[in-house]
Enzyme design. Structure first.
Site, PDB file in Angstrom:
ATOM      1  N   HIS A  74       0.818  -1.208   0.000  1.00  0.00           N
ATOM      2  CA  HIS A  74       0.000   0.000   0.000  1.00  0.00           C
ATOM      3  C   HIS A  74       0.853   1.259   0.000  1.00  0.00           C
ATOM      4  O   HIS A  74       2.062   1.213   0.194  1.00  0.00           O
ATOM      5  CB  HIS A  74      -0.979   0.009   1.170  1.00  0.00           C
ATOM      6  N   CYS A 117       2.681  -4.870   6.698  1.00  0.00           N
ATOM      7  CA  CYS A 117       2.469  -4.630   5.274  1.00  0.00           C
ATOM      8  C   CYS A 117       3.757  -4.155   4.604  1.00  0.00           C
ATOM      9  O   CYS A 117       4.774  -3.937   5.256  1.00  0.00           O
ATOM     10  CB  CYS A 117       1.376  -3.589   5.075  1.00  0.00           C
TER      11      CYS A 117
END
Length: 164
Positions: free
Chosen positions: A122, A139
Site C-alpha cells: 500500500h 504490510c
C-alpha cells in the site's frame, strides 16, 4: 442561475479529474511476479527474469523474521499471491497479499496464536506525520506515486515472493 451551473460544472470536472489522477492505465509487459527482499528494503516488479520497476519499501515495525502471529509487527516471508484490490484503502491504494496460507495458520496455532491477516502492499495515508522507516503492522509500503503505478501494473493472481 447560469453562474451557479458553470460553478457546479467546474466543480464536477475538477472532482472527476482528481479521481482520475489516482488511477492510471498500463499497457507494458505483464508483471509475472513480485519479488521482495526485506533485508535490502526493496521490491521488484518482474516480467519473467526482467526487472520492470524497483521500489524502496517500508515494512512492519519489527522487520526481522517471518510473521508468526497477529500483532507481531512482522512482514510475512514465503510465496503468496495478490488476492484483492482496494481502491478506497486508508493507505491510498492497496493490493492484498494472500497471507495467511495453510502453513502460516499451522505455525500460529501451534504457538496458541492467531496468524492475523490483512497484509497489503500500500501507499501512505496522508497526512502521515509520524511515518518513519518500517512503520506498518506487517504490510509493504511505498510512496503514493509508486502505488499508483503498482496498482495499475499488478493483476489479481500475481505471485509475490517475500524473502528475508
Amino acid at each position: 442561475m447560469g453562474i451557479l451551473r458553470v460553478v457546479a460544472a467546474a466543480a464536477l470536472v475538477l472532482a472527476l479529474t482528481g479521481c482520475a489522477s489516482k488511477f492510471k492505465s498500463y499497457d507494458g509487459p505483464e508483471v509475472t511476479r513480485i519479488v521482495v527482499h526485506k533485508s535490502a528494503r526493496v521490491m521488484y516488479l518482474m516480467h519473467h527474469d526482467q526487472v520492470l520497476t524497483r521500489h524502496r519499501i517500508d515494512l512492519g515495525f519489527a522487520p526481522e523474521g517471518a510473521k508468526r502471529a497477529e500483532g507481531d509487527g512482522r512482514t510475512p516471508e514465503g510465496r503468496y499471491y495478490i488476492d484483492r484490490r482496494n481502491p478506497r484503502s486508508r493507505y491510498y491504494l492497496s493490493l492484498g497479499i494472500s497471507y495467511p496460507n495453510a502453513r502460516d495458520i499451522q505455525v500460529a496455532r501451534a504457538a496458541g496464536a492467531s496468524p492475523g491477516g490483512d497484509i497489503f502492499i500500500h501507499g501512505k495515508a496522508s497526512p502521515f506525520p509520524w511515518a518513519r522507516e518500517d512503520w506498518t503492522w506487517g504490510c509493504i509500503a511505498v510512496t503514493n506515486r509508486e502505488m499508483r503505478d503498482i496498482y495499475a501494473m499488478v493483476k489479481l493472481g500475481t505471485p509475490i515472493d517475500i524473502y528475508p
